[in-house]
Write a protein that holds these residues in place. Sequence first.
Motif, PDB file in Angstrom:
ATOM      1  N   ALA A 455       1.346   7.583   2.162  1.00  0.00           N
ATOM      2  CA  ALA A 455       2.034   8.871   2.060  1.00  0.00           C
ATOM      3  C   ALA A 455       3.505   8.620   1.775  1.00  0.00           C
ATOM      4  CB  ALA A 455       1.851   9.666   3.354  1.00  0.00           C
ATOM      5  N   GLY A 456       4.272   9.675   1.877  1.00  0.00           N
ATOM      6  CA  GLY A 456       5.711   9.523   1.715  1.00  0.00           C
ATOM      7  C   GLY A 456       6.158   9.236   0.308  1.00  0.00           C
ATOM      8  N   GLY A 457       5.336   9.589  -0.682  1.00  0.00           N
ATOM      9  CA  GLY A 457       5.762   9.400  -2.073  1.00  0.00           C
ATOM     10  C   GLY A 457       5.660   7.978  -2.574  1.00  0.00           C
ATOM     11  N   MET A 458       4.997   7.090  -1.840  1.00  0.00           N
ATOM     12  CA  MET A 458       4.860   5.708  -2.293  1.00  0.00           C
ATOM     13  C   MET A 458       3.927   5.630  -3.489  1.00  0.00           C
ATOM     14  SD  MET A 458       4.568   3.299   1.093  1.00  0.00           S
ATOM     15  CE  MET A 458       3.230   4.237   1.806  1.00  0.00           C
ATOM     16  N   GLN A 462       4.298   0.107  -4.183  1.00  0.00           N
ATOM     17  CA  GLN A 462       5.031   0.197  -2.924  1.00  0.00           C
ATOM     18  C   GLN A 462       4.071   0.168  -1.739  1.00  0.00           C
ATOM     19  OE1 GLN A 462       6.980   3.887  -3.911  1.00  0.00           O
ATOM     20  NE2 GLN A 462       8.954   2.883  -4.238  1.00  0.00           N
ATOM     21  N   PHE A 463       2.950   0.868  -1.881  1.00  0.00           N
ATOM     22  CA  PHE A 463       1.959   0.865  -0.809  1.00  0.00           C
ATOM     23  C   PHE A 463       1.398  -0.533  -0.586  1.00  0.00           C
ATOM     24  CE2 PHE A 463      -2.520   1.020   0.470  1.00  0.00           C
ATOM     25  CZ  PHE A 463      -2.399   1.641   1.709  1.00  0.00           C
ATOM     26  N   ALA A 464       1.011  -1.218  -1.682  1.00  0.00           N
ATOM     27  CA  ALA A 464       0.447  -2.558  -1.552  1.00  0.00           C
ATOM     28  C   ALA A 464       1.444  -3.511  -0.913  1.00  0.00           C
ATOM     29  CB  ALA A 464       0.013  -3.074  -2.924  1.00  0.00           C
ATOM     30  N   GLN A 496      -7.722   0.031  -1.358  1.00  0.00           N
ATOM     31  CA  GLN A 496      -6.277  -0.017  -1.200  1.00  0.00           C
ATOM     32  C   GLN A 496      -5.544  -0.735  -2.338  1.00  0.00           C
ATOM     33  OE1 GLN A 496      -6.439  -1.880   2.777  1.00  0.00           O
ATOM     34  NE2 GLN A 496      -5.617   0.023   3.638  1.00  0.00           N
ATOM     35  N   PHE A 497      -6.300  -1.398  -3.214  1.00  0.00           N
ATOM     36  CA  PHE A 497      -5.699  -2.169  -4.302  1.00  0.00           C
ATOM     37  C   PHE A 497      -6.481  -1.910  -5.593  1.00  0.00           C
ATOM     38  CE2 PHE A 497      -5.184  -4.330  -0.277  1.00  0.00           C
ATOM     39  CZ  PHE A 497      -3.823  -4.599  -0.229  1.00  0.00           C
ATOM     40  N   ARG A 498      -5.905  -2.276  -6.706  1.00  0.00           N
ATOM     41  CA  ARG A 498      -6.606  -2.092  -7.980  1.00  0.00           C
ATOM     42  C   ARG A 498      -7.835  -2.971  -8.057  1.00  0.00           C
ATOM     43  NH1 ARG A 498      -1.354  -2.380  -9.804  1.00  0.00           N
ATOM     44  NH2 ARG A 498      -1.659  -4.539 -10.489  1.00  0.00           N
ATOM     45  N   ASP A 499      -7.700  -4.214  -7.588  1.00  0.00           N
ATOM     46  CA  ASP A 499      -8.783  -5.189  -7.641  1.00  0.00           C
ATOM     47  C   ASP A 499      -8.398  -6.350  -6.743  1.00  0.00           C
ATOM     48  OD1 ASP A 499      -6.863  -6.661  -9.143  1.00  0.00           O
ATOM     49  OD2 ASP A 499      -7.675  -5.896 -11.016  1.00  0.00           O
ATOM     50  N   TYR A 500      -9.260  -7.367  -6.671  1.00  0.00           N
ATOM     51  CA  TYR A 500      -8.968  -8.489  -5.763  1.00  0.00           C
ATOM     52  C   TYR A 500      -7.719  -9.247  -6.197  1.00  0.00           C
ATOM     53  CZ  TYR A 500     -10.851 -11.945  -9.068  1.00  0.00           C
ATOM     54  OH  TYR A 500     -11.060 -12.750 -10.170  1.00  0.00           O
ATOM     55  N   GLY A 501      -7.436  -9.264  -7.513  1.00  0.00           N
ATOM     56  CA  GLY A 501      -6.232  -9.934  -7.991  1.00  0.00           C
ATOM     57  C   GLY A 501      -4.973  -9.247  -7.508  1.00  0.00           C
ATOM     58  N   HIS A 502      -4.962  -7.929  -7.559  1.00  0.00           N
ATOM     59  CA  HIS A 502      -3.822  -7.157  -7.062  1.00  0.00           C
ATOM     60  C   HIS A 502      -3.630  -7.409  -5.567  1.00  0.00           C
ATOM     61  CE1 HIS A 502      -1.990  -2.931  -6.203  1.00  0.00           C
ATOM     62  NE2 HIS A 502      -1.031  -3.798  -6.498  1.00  0.00           N
TER      63      HIS A 502
END
Length: 526
Positions: A455-458, A462-464, A496-502
Amino acid sequence: MTGWLGHPAPRAGDTDRVRQLRSAASPWAGLRTLVAGIGVSGFAAADALLEAGAEVVVVDATRTEAARDRAALLEVLGARVLLGPEHVHAPPDGYGALDLVVTSPGWRPDAPLLAGAGLAGVPVWGDVEVAWRMRPETGAAPWLTLTGTNGKTTTVELVSSMLRAAGLRATAAGNVGTPLVEALRHPHAYEVLAVELSSYQLHWLSTDTAASLRPLASACLNVAPDHLDWHGSLEAYAAAKGRVYENTELACVYNLADEQTEALVREADVVEGARAVAFTRGIPRVGMLGVVEDVLCDRAFVEERHSSAAELCSLADLSPDGGPVAPHTVDNVLAAAALARAAGVPQIAVRNGVRGFKPAPHRIATVAVAGDVRWVDDSKATNAHAAAASLAAFEGVVWIAGGLAKGATFDDLVAGAARRLRAVVLLGADRALLAEALARHAPDVPVVEVDLDHAGGMDAEQFASGLMDAVVARAADLARPGDTVLLAPACASMDQFRDYGHRGDAFAAAVRRHVEPPAGPGALDR
């Protein structure tokens, strides 16, 4: 005839003509083909079919920018492309009799378009089948095929490294990233192909085994529950893996420690004279590859195998940074060596291939060693079997785990690793499943859960970063000198991520921020 979701089903085309498609010289021109999917493999298959003169229509549910770009290119080449979910349930109106449907690997067998094609008598092939049947009529490069639940990409890249060390023009292709039809069209023809095959790709091989894939040598590294939502059962998943051995000409390579792989070899219909070759972390018997003290050796592809073995490389060659050698790394090297040796690669090239090999990112990669704590990124460990192999490489582990469980359970994983665990940091949507398994099988191990509110506009980056900074900080508090902080999530990453690489990149960046704090004021002025 009843059609796809109520649509009139086009007649199956000339099935005899499809059976004749066995090389690039076969009658591809005018073949009426529908390609399901416009991802990397679907695009490559459509491109190759168009070049061969086939009539091609491509359908895909997505309308992403990448899909639109690929569609524009294919349309210039003469394809008809239909994007959007309304196009993936039945062939387009007015397209007429289909000769062939080519599916991208991830399309499920029960997808209406594919199930309907089968009911209408239209052959459904995957991109691997298309590639095999587009090989040159003479002088085609042999294929060394490999599958397994875990370790496929590392092993197939090792095979390619060994082949190149022997002076052969070779590459890794298939599920590893380069579509096979693309590899076949390379301007400088390859002499050997190291081919990684997923269970999806193996499922979509043709049942016409007389014309289908015929590898020089094949291997299955291991079989553990995965993708059961796609295959429907462990038995169906294992059967798909076992298809890697069908029609093998010279050697079927299996894992002595995994009884399922040996059973798949026994069940396979192979070319007469093909033999079973096992690999083991123990001392090899005749016809096997294995380990004697600290030496990896071959008693399968040497003339005097009843009385001697060929030295391939040492355990030290497997860990150039001096870190511990994971047991499954030994498996991967032995399996790769068996395939390479089946292709005639000499001992010295096996060793040089191992020494010159650089693993793909996020596979038991040491990120940093600071304060006598080793930080290791194995974000590619996206299921319990892979995480177990990773944990087995270390003692005193602060384990970072969690994400999307994909229907998996973790009791066996936790019970097997409990004695190695110093502490656990959990993240992700299904972390509660891991927490419950830890409470049952490792009740004395400290467990910390990290939950960062998105939340908070991240934005996603930024979240990762914020999430992994919190995870690394908690892991650092729990680690003691001599410990290993290991990211081996046992789960997929897309919650929570695009993929395992992210996920792995975010972890590595957070570790570096933690162990290499920014220089003080004026540091850049000196």
